[in-house]
Write a protein that holds these residues in place. Structure first.
Motif, mmCIF file in Angstrom:
data_model
loop_
_atom_site.group_PDB
_atom_site.id
_atom_site.type_symbol
_atom_site.label_atom_id
_atom_site.label_comp_id
_atom_site.label_asym_id
_atom_site.label_seq_id
_atom_site.Cartn_x
_atom_site.Cartn_y
_atom_site.Cartn_z
ATOM 1 N N MET A 1 0.853 -1.300 0.076
ATOM 2 C CA MET A 1 -0.035 -0.045 -0.233
ATOM 3 C C MET A 1 0.886 1.107 0.504
ATOM 4 N N ALA A 2 1.737 0.839 1.093
ATOM 5 C CA ALA A 2 2.879 2.474 0.690
ATOM 6 C C ALA A 2 3.293 2.250 -0.939
ATOM 7 N N GLU B 1 -3.943 -6.381 -8.154
ATOM 8 C CA GLU B 1 -2.714 -6.768 -7.619
ATOM 9 C C GLU B 1 -2.975 -7.100 -5.975
ATOM 10 N N LEU B 2 -3.398 -6.031 -6.010
ATOM 11 C CA LEU B 2 -4.113 -6.211 -3.923
ATOM 12 C C LEU B 2 -4.307 -7.042 -2.971
ATOM 13 N N ALA C 1 -9.090 -4.981 3.394
ATOM 14 C CA ALA C 1 -7.987 -4.280 2.173
ATOM 15 C C ALA C 1 -9.148 -3.670 1.229
ATOM 16 N N GLY C 2 -10.034 -4.014 0.688
ATOM 17 C CA GLY C 2 -10.674 -2.879 -0.110
ATOM 18 C C GLY C 2 -10.251 -1.692 0.481
ATOM 19 N N TRP C 3 -11.281 -1.627 1.677
ATOM 20 C CA TRP C 3 -11.412 -0.039 2.585
ATOM 21 C C TRP C 3 -10.143 0.819 2.360
ATOM 22 N N LEU C 4 -9.149 0.079 3.334
ATOM 23 C CA LEU C 4 -7.698 0.594 2.866
ATOM 24 C C LEU C 4 -7.448 1.299 1.655
#
Length: 229
Positions: free
Chosen positions: A10-11, A36-37, A151-154
């Motif tokens: 994420m970074a 990807e994430l 993960a989607g929210w982040l």
């Protein structure tokens, strides 16, 4: 879910988003990052609402566009709801499209025919504005877990800031370009008709009103032709 690894990714993505040189490039990187994430994500896109008209941005595949059009036609669906939410829920998820859904009774069975197995929609927002919905699609039922939703929210939170920043930057560049064009057009009028600055701008303004054309468009034409007509 390896959250430490996810945080590092994420970074890296956040830095990458800020490095993009246009709004379209930023949005494309956001939806590519979704695949990807976020585990289980096969396709992603950003849905904007203009009244009840849907605009699909940076879709990673035709499935996203077809789903957006379906939600527009039916005026229902997780992403449609996420994009128009002002208060309350900002995350919507269909864990299994193959089951009946009381909330989206028309959308769910037709989405299944498109090949959707499960999906999520997240409102993209900052404190100042709502920007649409970031949508995640999987062809498998039950692909998105609670960890996927987190993960989607982040990702959506980072995406909203990047989207807002890119759009503000683009608007600023456009404003500067418009101001330059108007200044150049005024200079042409001042030189060719011996007008003051105020008189030249008044000519632009009156022509704009009479022809129902934006001032910047009048200025652009003058710059291209060297004259008002």
């Amino acid at each position: 879910m390896d959250w430490r690894m996810f945080a590092q990714q994420m970074a890296s993505m956040a830095r990458d988003l800020l490095a993009q040189d246009s709004v379209d490039a930023t949005l494309g990187r956001i939806t590519a990052s979704a695949i990807e994430l976020v585990a289980g994500c096969d396709a992603a896109g950003i849905l904007l609402l203009h009244g009840k008209r849907v605009q699909s941005l940076a879709p990673t595949g035709d499935l996203v566009v077809q789903s957006d059009r379906l939600q527009e036609r039916l005026e229902e669906g997780p992403c449609f709801d996420a994009a128009r939410t002002r208060e309350g829920e900002r995350v919507f998820r269909i864990a299994d499209v193959t089951k009946e859904h009381a909330r989206w009774p028309a959308y769910a069975p037709q989405a299944r025919e498109l090949g959707v197995g499960s999906m999520m929609g997240f409102l993209l927002f900052t404190e100042d504005e709502d920007l649409g919905a970031l949508d995640f699609y999987s062809r498998r039922p039950g692909a998105f877990t609670e960890a996927s939703e987190t993960a989607g929210w982040l990702l959506a939170s980072h995406a909203a800031v990047a989207f807002s920043s890119a759009r503000t930057h683009a608007q600023l560049e456009q404003a500067i370009a418009t101001r330059h064009t108007i200044g150049e057009a005024m200079g042409i009028l001042m030189g060719s008709h011996h007008l003051t600055e105020d008189q030249a701008f008044d000519v632009l303004r009156r022509y704009s009103q009479e022809k129902n054309i934006k001032v910047r468009e009048v200025a652009r034409r003058i710059c291209e032709k060297g004259a008002l007509a």
